[in-house]
Design an enzyme around this catalytic site. Sequence first.
Site, PDB file in Angstrom:
ATOM      1  N   ASP A  67      13.740 -11.572  -3.451  1.00  0.00           N
ATOM      2  CA  ASP A  67      13.131 -11.358  -2.145  1.00  0.00           C
ATOM      3  C   ASP A  67      13.327  -9.894  -1.803  1.00  0.00           C
ATOM      4  O   ASP A  67      14.471  -9.443  -1.621  1.00  0.00           O
ATOM      5  CB  ASP A  67      13.808 -12.254  -1.109  1.00  0.00           C
ATOM      6  CG  ASP A  67      13.258 -12.076   0.293  1.00  0.00           C
ATOM      7  OD1 ASP A  67      12.436 -11.163   0.520  1.00  0.00           O
ATOM      8  OD2 ASP A  67      13.666 -12.854   1.193  1.00  0.00           O
ATOM      9  N   VAL A  68      12.244  -9.126  -1.716  1.00  0.00           N
ATOM     10  CA  VAL A  68      12.378  -7.676  -1.519  1.00  0.00           C
ATOM     11  C   VAL A  68      12.920  -7.328  -0.144  1.00  0.00           C
ATOM     12  O   VAL A  68      13.243  -6.156   0.106  1.00  0.00           O
ATOM     13  CB  VAL A  68      11.048  -6.944  -1.771  1.00  0.00           C
ATOM     14  CG1 VAL A  68      10.577  -7.132  -3.199  1.00  0.00           C
ATOM     15  CG2 VAL A  68       9.973  -7.358  -0.769  1.00  0.00           C
ATOM     16  N   SER A 146      -2.966   1.253  -0.941  1.00  0.00           N
ATOM     17  CA  SER A 146      -4.239   0.638  -0.578  1.00  0.00           C
ATOM     18  C   SER A 146      -5.197   1.712  -0.108  1.00  0.00           C
ATOM     19  O   SER A 146      -4.790   2.751   0.432  1.00  0.00           O
ATOM     20  CB  SER A 146      -4.041  -0.388   0.541  1.00  0.00           C
ATOM     21  OG  SER A 146      -5.288  -0.823   1.049  1.00  0.00           O
ATOM     22  N   TYR A 159      -1.472  -3.323   8.660  1.00  0.00           N
ATOM     23  CA  TYR A 159      -1.511  -3.191   7.205  1.00  0.00           C
ATOM     24  C   TYR A 159      -1.767  -1.739   6.804  1.00  0.00           C
ATOM     25  O   TYR A 159      -1.099  -1.204   5.909  1.00  0.00           O
ATOM     26  CB  TYR A 159      -2.597  -4.105   6.638  1.00  0.00           C
ATOM     27  CG  TYR A 159      -2.700  -4.074   5.137  1.00  0.00           C
ATOM     28  CD1 TYR A 159      -1.739  -4.672   4.335  1.00  0.00           C
ATOM     29  CD2 TYR A 159      -3.772  -3.436   4.509  1.00  0.00           C
ATOM     30  CE1 TYR A 159      -1.838  -4.644   2.957  1.00  0.00           C
ATOM     31  CE2 TYR A 159      -3.881  -3.400   3.132  1.00  0.00           C
ATOM     32  CZ  TYR A 159      -2.914  -4.007   2.358  1.00  0.00           C
ATOM     33  OH  TYR A 159      -3.007  -3.966   0.989  1.00  0.00           O
ATOM     34  N   LYS A 163       0.625   0.858   4.539  1.00  0.00           N
ATOM     35  CA  LYS A 163       0.186   1.467   3.288  1.00  0.00           C
ATOM     36  C   LYS A 163       0.093   2.987   3.391  1.00  0.00           C
ATOM     37  O   LYS A 163       0.285   3.700   2.395  1.00  0.00           O
ATOM     38  CB  LYS A 163      -1.161   0.869   2.858  1.00  0.00           C
ATOM     39  CG  LYS A 163      -1.040  -0.592   2.413  1.00  0.00           C
ATOM     40  CD  LYS A 163      -0.080  -0.759   1.238  1.00  0.00           C
ATOM     41  CE  LYS A 163      -0.059  -2.171   0.706  1.00  0.00           C
ATOM     42  NZ  LYS A 163       0.809  -2.336  -0.484  1.00  0.00           N
ATOM     43  N   THR A 191     -10.786  -3.206  -2.123  1.00  0.00           N
ATOM     44  CA  THR A 191     -10.681  -4.655  -1.957  1.00  0.00           C
ATOM     45  C   THR A 191     -10.746  -5.304  -3.328  1.00  0.00           C
ATOM     46  O   THR A 191     -11.763  -5.216  -4.022  1.00  0.00           O
ATOM     47  CB  THR A 191     -11.808  -5.191  -1.067  1.00  0.00           C
ATOM     48  OG1 THR A 191     -11.772  -4.509   0.192  1.00  0.00           O
ATOM     49  CG2 THR A 191     -11.633  -6.676  -0.826  1.00  0.00           C
ATOM     50  N   THR A 194      -8.262 -10.915  -5.371  1.00  0.00           N
ATOM     51  CA  THR A 194      -6.923 -11.484  -5.539  1.00  0.00           C
ATOM     52  C   THR A 194      -6.810 -12.783  -4.744  1.00  0.00           C
ATOM     53  O   THR A 194      -7.634 -13.067  -3.863  1.00  0.00           O
ATOM     54  CB  THR A 194      -5.854 -10.505  -5.036  1.00  0.00           C
ATOM     55  OG1 THR A 194      -6.044 -10.304  -3.620  1.00  0.00           O
ATOM     56  CG2 THR A 194      -5.949  -9.170  -5.759  1.00  0.00           C
TER      57      THR A 194
END
Length: 267
Positions: A67-68, A146, A159, A163, A191, A194
Amino acid sequence: MTGDEQGSAGGPAAAGEFAGLAAVVTGGASGIGLATATLLAERGARVACLDLNPRQVPEPLLGLAADVTDDASVRAAITTAHHAFGGLDILVNNAAIGAVGTIEADTDDDWHRVFDVNVVGIVRVSRAALPYLRASAHAAIVNIGSIAAWLGLPQRALYSASKGAVQALTLAMAADHVAAGIRVNCVNPGTADTPWVRRLLDAADDPAAELAALRARQPTGRLTTPREVAAAVAYLASPLSGSTTGTVLAVDGGMHGLRLPTPPSRA
C-alpha cells in the site's frame, strides 16, 4: 545478477536490453502497470509488481502486496523484491487513483487521499528504493504522470493538481540524484484504455458518446493503449538511454503538441 555485476561484461544489450536487471512497478496488477511489467520482463528484466491485490499478477512476474500510503508496507515490499532479485535497478512509480470534479466537488479528505497516493506514494516508494538503486550501474526511476499536468481538462481539478505535482517532483528528483547515477524521468499518458477509464465510461449517462468524445480529443482519434505507454517507460528506463534524465515524455496521441484545424460543420 545485479546491474553492477553485469555492467562490466558488455552491458545488458549483449543479451537483451534489460537482461540481468531487476525492476519494481507499483500498481502493477493491471492497466499501464501490468503492461509495463510485462514488457520489461519480455525484454529480460526480473520484475516485481507491487499492488494492493497482487494475486492476479501472472508469472513470471513477482506479485507483492503493498500500500503506497503505508511506509512500512512499502519498505517491506521493496526489501522483499531486493532480496528476491539480489539487487534493484529500475523503479516505475505507476500507482495512482483518479478524481472527478471541480474544486467545489472534492472535500479536503479527497484532496489529502489523492495526493497521499499519487504524490506522497511516489516519495515513499522512491525513498525506500534509493539505497538499492545507488548500488546499480543502470539505476532509473520512471514516474507516471498525465497529460492533465499540461492541459486544463474540465472536471479534473484534483487529479490534474496531483499530476502537476508528479511532473515537478520528477524534475526535482532528477536534479537531486543525477550525481549518484540515478536517472529520473516521467511519462505523461493521454487518455489510455485502462480499467479505470472503462469504469468511468460505464458510470456515464451515455457511455458510447463519452467514449467518442474521449477519442475525438486526441488528434490520433483513438485512446492510447497501455502497451504504448509501457514502450515509452521502457525507453526511459533502458540502459541505452543513459543520457536521458529530467525528461517528460508525452504519449497522448498528440494532445499536448498538436493544434489541428477544426473540421468545418456540415449543415
